[in-house]
Design a protein around this motif. Sequence first.
Motif, mmCIF file in Angstrom:
data_model
loop_
_atom_site.group_PDB
_atom_site.id
_atom_site.type_symbol
_atom_site.label_atom_id
_atom_site.label_comp_id
_atom_site.label_asym_id
_atom_site.label_seq_id
_atom_site.Cartn_x
_atom_site.Cartn_y
_atom_site.Cartn_z
ATOM 1 N N UNK A 318 26.780 7.158 -5.416
ATOM 2 C CA UNK A 318 26.467 6.565 -4.113
ATOM 3 C C UNK A 318 27.705 6.427 -3.227
ATOM 4 N N UNK A 319 28.831 7.031 -3.681
ATOM 5 C CA UNK A 319 30.067 7.139 -2.904
ATOM 6 C C UNK A 319 30.744 5.801 -2.647
ATOM 7 N N UNK A 320 30.501 4.829 -3.508
ATOM 8 C CA UNK A 320 31.199 3.549 -3.406
ATOM 9 C C UNK A 320 32.388 3.511 -4.352
ATOM 10 N N UNK A 321 32.423 4.420 -5.304
ATOM 11 C CA UNK A 321 33.550 4.611 -6.208
ATOM 12 C C UNK A 321 34.109 6.020 -5.980
ATOM 13 N N UNK A 322 35.345 6.295 -6.421
ATOM 14 C CA UNK A 322 35.920 7.637 -6.260
ATOM 15 C C UNK A 322 35.052 8.720 -6.891
ATOM 16 N N UNK A 323 35.092 9.912 -6.335
ATOM 17 C CA UNK A 323 34.205 11.004 -6.742
ATOM 18 C C UNK A 323 34.435 11.464 -8.186
ATOM 19 N N UNK A 324 35.644 11.289 -8.731
ATOM 20 C CA UNK A 324 35.876 11.758 -10.102
ATOM 21 C C UNK A 324 35.019 10.983 -11.107
ATOM 22 N N UNK A 325 34.559 9.796 -10.725
ATOM 23 C CA UNK A 325 33.701 8.999 -11.612
ATOM 24 C C UNK A 325 32.254 9.482 -11.604
ATOM 25 N N UNK A 326 31.922 10.375 -10.687
ATOM 26 C CA UNK A 326 30.561 10.918 -10.619
ATOM 27 C C UNK A 326 30.414 12.199 -11.433
ATOM 28 N N UNK A 327 31.515 12.735 -11.946
ATOM 29 C CA UNK A 327 31.479 13.997 -12.693
ATOM 30 C C UNK A 327 30.727 13.822 -14.012
ATOM 31 N N UNK A 328 29.829 14.774 -14.315
ATOM 32 C CA UNK A 328 29.105 14.761 -15.585
ATOM 33 C C UNK A 328 29.363 16.065 -16.322
ATOM 34 N N UNK A 329 29.193 16.035 -17.660
ATOM 35 C CA UNK A 329 29.365 17.262 -18.442
ATOM 36 C C UNK A 329 28.020 17.957 -18.635
ATOM 37 N N UNK A 437 39.871 1.081 -6.541
ATOM 38 C CA UNK A 437 38.839 2.120 -6.636
ATOM 39 C C UNK A 437 38.036 2.213 -5.344
ATOM 40 N N UNK A 438 37.768 1.073 -4.731
ATOM 41 C CA UNK A 438 37.030 1.045 -3.464
ATOM 42 C C UNK A 438 37.863 1.695 -2.360
ATOM 43 N N UNK A 439 39.153 1.395 -2.331
ATOM 44 C CA UNK A 439 40.060 1.973 -1.334
ATOM 45 C C UNK A 439 40.105 3.493 -1.483
ATOM 46 N N UNK A 440 40.191 3.981 -2.724
ATOM 47 C CA UNK A 440 40.228 5.424 -2.966
ATOM 48 C C UNK A 440 38.947 6.095 -2.483
ATOM 49 N N UNK A 441 37.801 5.440 -2.757
ATOM 50 C CA UNK A 441 36.523 6.008 -2.324
ATOM 51 C C UNK A 441 36.447 6.088 -0.805
ATOM 52 N N UNK A 442 36.932 5.060 -0.130
ATOM 53 C CA UNK A 442 36.908 5.048 1.335
ATOM 54 C C UNK A 442 37.834 6.132 1.916
ATOM 55 N N UNK A 443 38.989 6.315 1.299
ATOM 56 C CA UNK A 443 39.914 7.346 1.786
ATOM 57 C C UNK A 443 39.333 8.739 1.602
ATOM 58 N N UNK A 444 38.599 8.950 0.502
ATOM 59 C CA UNK A 444 37.936 10.242 0.294
ATOM 60 C C UNK A 444 36.963 10.536 1.428
ATOM 61 N N UNK A 445 36.331 9.487 1.935
ATOM 62 C CA UNK A 445 35.329 9.640 2.992
ATOM 63 C C UNK A 445 35.941 9.518 4.385
#
Length: 479
Positions: A318-329, A437-445
């Motif tokens: 949901x883009x509230x955490x950095x994108x690397x945490x959304x990666x799945x195998x 983590x929130x700051x990183x997610x915001x910077x990505x966006x």
Amino acid sequence: MAPSSNEVDQKLSRSALIALVIGSMIGSGIFALPASFGHATGVLGTLIAWIIAGTGMLMLAFVFQALSRRRPDLDAGIYAYAKAGFGEYIGFASAAGYWIGCCLADVACLILIKATIGQFLPIFGDGTTPAAIASASLLLWSVHFLVLRGIKNAATLNTIATYAKIIPILLFIGVAFIVLDPDLISQNFWGTEQPGAAAVSSQVRSTMLLTVFVFVGIEGASVYSRYARDRSDIGFATVTGFLSVLCLLVLVTILSYGVLPRRELAGLPTPSMAGVMEAMVGRWGGIFISLALLVSILGNYLSWSLLAAEVLHSAAVNRTMPSFLAVVNKHEVPVGALWLTNCVIQAFVLVTWFAEYAFTVALKMTSAMTLIPYFLVAAYGLKLSYLGNSYRAGERARTVDGIRSAIATLYAMGMLYAGGPTFLLLSSILYAPGTVLFVLAKRERKESVFKPFEAIIFAAITLAACAGVYALAVGAISI
């Protein structure tokens, strides 16, 4: 578009969701209850504590059930409800707090596993010796690579472990009924030599965080709602799992007062249920419960590992955490979230070497960290019923849901008050740096980090964290 065979295979049945709820709730806590309650209160205080906790958590279970029906579009459970109700940063704080609570719960599991083995192998001591920390780390990473092989496989193991640990608890309850001494129940009734309402009230307050800890996990089905085969299974699993565990908790604590005097209960080593069983049937009973405890905690540990990674992954999707945490195998396991979770657990395990009462601190910190996300879920349920969103005009369920949500909200607030300022300050020390983590997610966006109201909340958390660090430095509070 038809779901892939792998996606279908990862779906969880109603029984698997129920096992996830029960498996998350039944772990180290229930095996430590006789001494924990014996130290704090008597039979009357225990009954009052369970009535308060049972009512509050049942209302929360109903809130989860209602929200799963009213907002089926929110499939990330405890995090998604906070975000939908109160904004992105509050949603992030809920996810981060719940995630850290899960990590601390896993630490409590690891300590208790080693402390239990330490009763037979002294090298493990109280679960915080160098040997215990090394073996806990080995177990931590073994489970990590097991979970990487697939959520479905891990959930199946959790279901097996859930059934395996309930059987010894039921045996304990059955034997306790047989040997129950009514005179001991009477002797332990007030929990004090000078009976009085004020004394009992103080006793009940001292048990409140303990009751929260043993109920943590009630949201298991909601967190895993995206894996449910049928949305209706989520609410059913939550309420059914909760009521089943509540019955076991009440019986274990009350019946223990009919086996040993309160003073002896309070002095039992962890796991105290083993001591009560040994008093009833002899040494083999204590060994049997200790073995059951190991199975129970291993299953509980697995449940918490799954929940911790899932809530991080959901927030990242949901883009509230950095994108690397959304990666799945390839097994649909959130690998980024799992790696970060277990690295944090490893750090907490190392810190236990310096904590005087590591298990108790981990237990109460788990409660403190999860109470705020619980409060936000209950408050969102209250907001939804008040505004009437997703309800038909004149629908009776709106009033019922509103009352239940109000009770759950008041309960969560009361538990935070009962816990006192110490654990809120310690919680802030964890919340504040987690905001990275929130700051990183915001910077990505490429978005501004805080809205004005969110900046005020973050400032308050930061001030509380600074106060907590200062209090630790001067010895005003300790771990």
